[in-house]
Scaffold this motif. Structure first.
Motif, mmCIF file in Angstrom:
data_model
loop_
_atom_site.group_PDB
_atom_site.id
_atom_site.type_symbol
_atom_site.label_atom_id
_atom_site.label_comp_id
_atom_site.label_asym_id
_atom_site.label_seq_id
_atom_site.Cartn_x
_atom_site.Cartn_y
_atom_site.Cartn_z
ATOM 1 N N ARG A 21 0.845 -1.207 0.000
ATOM 2 C CA ARG A 21 0.000 0.000 0.000
ATOM 3 C C ARG A 21 0.874 1.248 0.000
ATOM 4 N N LYS A 93 -4.238 10.004 -3.339
ATOM 5 C CA LYS A 93 -5.134 8.966 -2.806
ATOM 6 C C LYS A 93 -4.322 7.757 -2.348
ATOM 7 N N GLU A 94 -4.956 6.976 -1.462
ATOM 8 C CA GLU A 94 -4.321 5.741 -1.021
ATOM 9 C C GLU A 94 -4.605 4.655 -2.050
ATOM 10 N N TYR A 113 -4.371 -0.579 -7.654
ATOM 11 C CA TYR A 113 -5.804 -0.550 -7.361
ATOM 12 C C TYR A 113 -6.094 0.644 -6.444
ATOM 13 N N GLY A 115 -7.677 2.288 -3.450
ATOM 14 C CA GLY A 115 -8.217 1.771 -2.197
ATOM 15 C C GLY A 115 -7.203 0.912 -1.476
ATOM 16 N N LYS A 116 -7.714 0.188 -0.452
ATOM 17 C CA LYS A 116 -6.821 -0.574 0.411
ATOM 18 C C LYS A 116 -6.622 -2.024 -0.015
ATOM 19 N N GLY A 120 -10.727 -2.665 -5.097
ATOM 20 C CA GLY A 120 -10.887 -1.323 -5.627
ATOM 21 C C GLY A 120 -10.704 -1.285 -7.133
#
Length: 914
Positions: A21, A93-94, A113, A115-116, A120
């Motif tokens: 991440r 963004k994450e 992707y 999101g986490k 996502g």
């Protein structure tokens, strides 16, 4: 959370992709992004991830510097749109990502992707679906569902003619990126400081960015107006070394602005550098950098900051107070000052020059205050060319110095002002060449009256200039930006020092001490009656220097009709000692008339060319005021003046109060005076007295035994009245010269006079019935009830000193004498006879009541003091007796004579003189 730069397997390709991440820092193109981790104690690590299996067009590139064979290349079709699609979707963004392939050169390919987790949005699929990227079909494995899905999405985009698959091949979407502007200043001016849409493409350091201006695609470097962050210095070997907090400041700006949509106000372009302010919906990065201690204010670009320089100063001040980051070791210029010393109200007594004033504090203390951050008018190299025979007078010879001084004088003299100390400038020593003189410590402050900053008003009229400081010099005015703005207005409008007109010339004739010129002026001034004048200087209570504006001359003026105590001054025979109360008289005159506009009546002149006459200020005759305050006596020359009666009544009132010059005045019948004047022999008229106090200089105070009962009755009645109606604590405001009652250490109230007021906690009082002095708090003072004033019963303590005695100057020897006298006569009854007068008090002989022995003669015989020889015939018998006593002490080598007669050769060394 996994780091964006966690260790990767060495195998190539990676066999088992690990989900990681991070946060998207930057979008390099439609198929490449930079992902960073979370910051922990500094800027986080980052890595570039290239999207697997897809390709987007390349963005424009600038030719490499120094390589003539390379050229600027424009965007490939749809490259910018692909980058923009991705930037708007994921910047800041994450995301989570997997690294599928790592090349030997270290390039990493994988899937990203939003999101986490992988549930996502797949970024590569979104690009392909919008027709903004193509699928790399070579080497695709048919059994890979993700790759198969990319192919399906590309086929659908083709069918829908999206993006690069639209008709015409997308040639019309090619962006022409402009790298240079022919005339940056005109470009900035053409936008009239209106916000321009932009994208931040690169952050060089916290306060310098590269921005893409829309819609024309100009790529420009913008420096934030009014601030500067720590930078990265390039060393000789090509490496960069960051200043403290440079990396943190850069990350602070990057994390908030890099590749964000912003608006930029292009504010100025000095020396081809574009200055601007970046506006973002979440805040102003300039103010944020200052508030968080990542930047400091910069004077040279502060003036163009359109959002208000005071906001930047306030943000910087907040960081300084919290001592964050670059201010971690910051110490405020006034950190060592108490609040009462930092801000106070004071009365202006004098304008020293065009940037300094003398004020009187509530405590009565005088203090010189310099106006912060301004420089008065000065000669620019003209002093070398001035006439050597002519005395240089800065007030009149430096252009605009007189106008500046007059502006301050008319605005401030006698008025109360608010003083805010900005900094204390330390004392400096002179240079060896003497080009720069030594300066004492200076208190620099912002002075306001009626809400107006005096320094700013002075600068705005072109009567002073603003000092420029080093960027790290924090010792400056708290309103420095207003001063700079005021100077800019003065320059623009051509005011004062900035005017192109001829400078004003002041031809002022100084006729002080010039007898010939004074004789020429005298008839004119006599005929003029009352003439206007400005008091330029006060030499003593009755001697002043005046500027006559109509006559444009300087004169020395002596007050008529009075005899004022002389101040100390150099005379041919040495230094003349100041007479008692001369300093008080000079201070009184200064406070009343210095630099004030007055009226004078010239009556005559003396042989030295000094004019003599009467001075009036706001209806007050200064001669009368001095006599009324017991600081002068009426001179016989006043008899022919129309003010004679007024002077006599003023003197009589002062005599009755027995203040200052009249403190020891005693009215004597006319017949007694006649008898004394005819007396050929010494008269021994001893009267009983009670010795109450002995000073360190061997003066002593006594009470008359005859009036002792009256004093006791007065004290008893006064204390009974005070007990019945106690004074309200703190209700009395002491002023020098006031009579009052004071509570002594024994808890009883006594009559007193205020001699000096240092502060509310330190008031110097003199107990008028006993002669002792004390420093007390104002809470221990109260108003003297009228029924117990000095009119009811005069002050009972009278000051005397011993006749025929010379007190040793040596401190130890003098202390021995005082101890002996205190032991023998303090708080005892003695017999006193006045022998002759003195400068401050009568000289007397004292006798013990029981033995009738002479106290002073006893001191002489013990070798504790020397004899002061008097020449008066009627005193010779006493002088002879004292000298005989001295000879016996010398023969016996007692006390000061223990080493013989020291006076012959060593008088100066031992502090004695014949």
């Amino acid at each position: 959370m996994a780091s964006a730069v966690s260790a990767q397997a060495q195998a190539n390709p990676v066999s088992v992709p690990t989900l990681q991440r991070g946060i998207v820092k930057m979008v390099l193109s439609g198929c490449a992004v930079i992902v960073r981790g979370q910051p922990r104690g500094g800027p986080p690590p980052e890595r570039q991830i290239n999207l697997s299996n897809v390709r987007a067009g390349a963005l424009a590139r600038r030719a490499a510097q120094g390589q003539t064979e390379t050229k600027d290349t424009p965007d490939e079709p749809w490259a910018f749109q692909a980058r923009e699609f991705l930037r708007k979707k994921i910047i800041g963004k994450e995301v989570c990502f997997t690294v599928e392939i790592k090349t030997p050169q270290g390039r990493e390919y994988g899937m990203v992707y939003l999101g986490k987790d992988t549930s996502g949005e797949n970024i590569a699929e979104s690009l392909v679906a919008e027709g903004l990227a193509t699928v790399r079909r070579e080497g695709l494995r048919g059994n890979n569902p993700e790759q198969a899905r990319l192919c399906d999405l590309e086929d659908q985009a083709k069918a829908s003619k999206k993006g690069i698959w639209s008709e015409g091949g997308g040639a019309h979407t090619i962006r022409d990126l402009k790298y240079s502007i022919e005339n940056p200043r005109n470009f900035v001016d053409s936008h009239h400081q209106k916000p321009v849409n932009a994208i931040i493409e690169h952050v060089r350091d916290g306060s310098v960015v590269r921005a893409l201006l829309l819609p024309d695609y100009y790529l420009v470097t913008v420096m934030l107006s009014g601030v500067k962050c720590p930078t990265f210095k390039r060393e000789a070997d090509g490496t960069e070394s960051p200043e403290p907090f440079a990396a943190e400041a850069k990350f602070f700006t990057e994390s908030r602005l890099l590749q964000r949509d912003v608006q930029i106000i292009l504010e100025s372009c000095p020396n081809q550098i574009i200055l601007g302010t970046i506006l973002h919906p979440n805040g102003n990065i300039t103010e944020l950098l200052l508030k968080e201690g990542f930047a400091r204010c910069v004077d040279w670009s502060m003036a163009v900051y359109t959002q208000g320089a005071e906001k930047l100063r306030a943000a910087e001040r907040s960081a300084k107070e919290r001592k964050v980051r670059i201010w971690k070791d910051y110490v405020a210029p006034t950190a060592n000052l108490d609040q009462k010393d930092r801000q106070f109200v004071a009365k202006v007594m004098q304008v020293v020059n065009a940037d300094a004033i003398v004020v009187k504090l509530n405590s009565g203390e005088y203090k010189t205050i310099h106006l912060s951050s301004i420089r008065p008018p000065r000669n620019e190299g003209e002093e070398k060319n001035k006439d050597k025979d002519k005395r240089f007078r800065p007030l009149y010879d430096i252009p605009y110095m007189f106008e500046a001084r007059e502006f301050l004088r008319k605005k401030l003299i006698g008025k109360k002002v608010n003083v805010t100390v900005d900094y204390i400038r330390a004392a400096t020593t002179a240079t060896e060449t003497g080009t720069i003189p030594a300066f004492p410590e200076r208190t620099c402050a912002t002075v306001t009256i009626g809400g107006i900053n005096i320094a700013e008003a002075l600068v705005s009229k072109g009567l002073a200039t603003v000092i420029r400081y080093r960027q790290d010099d924090d010792q400056r005015s708290s309103h420095y930006d207003e001063l700079l703005a005021a100077e800019a207005r003065a320059i623009k409008n051509g005011k004062g020092l900035h005017s192109k007109k001829e400078v004003p010339i002041h031809r002022v004739a100084d006729i002080s001490g010039d007898t010939q010129k004074a004789k020429q002026f005298l008839p004119f001034l006599q005929r003029a009656g009352r003439s206007e004048a400005v008091v330029e200087y006060v030499f003593s209570g009755s001697r002043l220097k005046l500027y006559m504006p109509k006559e444009t001359c300087l004169i020395t003026f002596l007050l008529a009709g009075i005899e004022c105590p002389r101040s100390s001054r150099n005379i041919p025979g040495g230094m003349q000692v100041a007479e008692p109360f001369s300093e008080e008289a000079m201070l009184f005159t200064k406070e009343l008339v210095l630099q004030r506009e007055v009226e004078v009546e010239v009556e005559s002149m003396d042989k030295a060319g000094n004019f003599i006459g009467w001075l009036h200020i706001e209806g007050v005759n200064l001669s009368v005021a001095l006599v009324e305050s017991a600081l002068s006596k009426v001179h016989f020359t006043a008899e022919r003046s129309s003010y004679y009666k007024t002077l006599l009544s003023a003197e009589e009132a002062a005599r009755q109060r027995k203040e200052k010059l009249w403190a020891n005045y005693e009215e004597k019948p006319t017949e007694e005076v006649a008898q004394l004047s005819e007396e050929k022999e010494r008269v021994a008229n001893y009267r009983p007295v009670y010795v109450t106090e002995i000073t360190d200089t061997l003066h002593f105070y006594t009470q008359d035994v005859e009036t002792g009962a009256q004093l006791e009755n007065l004290m008893e009645t006064m204390r009974a009245e005070i007990a019945a109606q106690p004074p309200v604590e703190g209700s009395f405001t002491p002023r020098r010269g006031d009579y009052c009652i004071a509570k002594f250490a024994d808890g009883e109230w006594y009559r007193a006079r205020v001699e000096k007021v240092e502060s509310a906690a330190k008031v110097h009082v003199f107990y008028i019935d006993y002669g002792n002095r004390e420093v007390v708090s104002s809470t221990r003072l109260a108003a003297l009830p009228p029924a117990f004033s000095t009119r009811t019963l005069p002050a009972q303590a009278t000051e005397y000193t011993f006749a025929f005695i010379q007190v040793p100057q040596d401190e130890d020897a003098r202390a021995d004498v005082v101890d002996c006298v205190v032991r023998d006569i303090q708080n005892t009854q003695c017999l006193l006879n006045v022998e002759y007068g003195g400068a401050s008090c009568p000289h007397v002989t004292l006798q013990f009541t029981d033995s009738k022995d002479d106290v002073g003669l006893g001191l002489v015989k013990e070798g504790l003091v020397m004899v002061e020889v008097r020449k008066e015939k009627h005193l010779q018998k006493m002088v002879t007796e004292y000298l005989n006593g001295q000879e016996s002490a010398k023969s016996a080598r007692l006390n000061i004579w223990r080493y013989g007669d020291f006076r012959a050769d060593d008088a100066d060394e031992f502090g004695y003189s014949r």
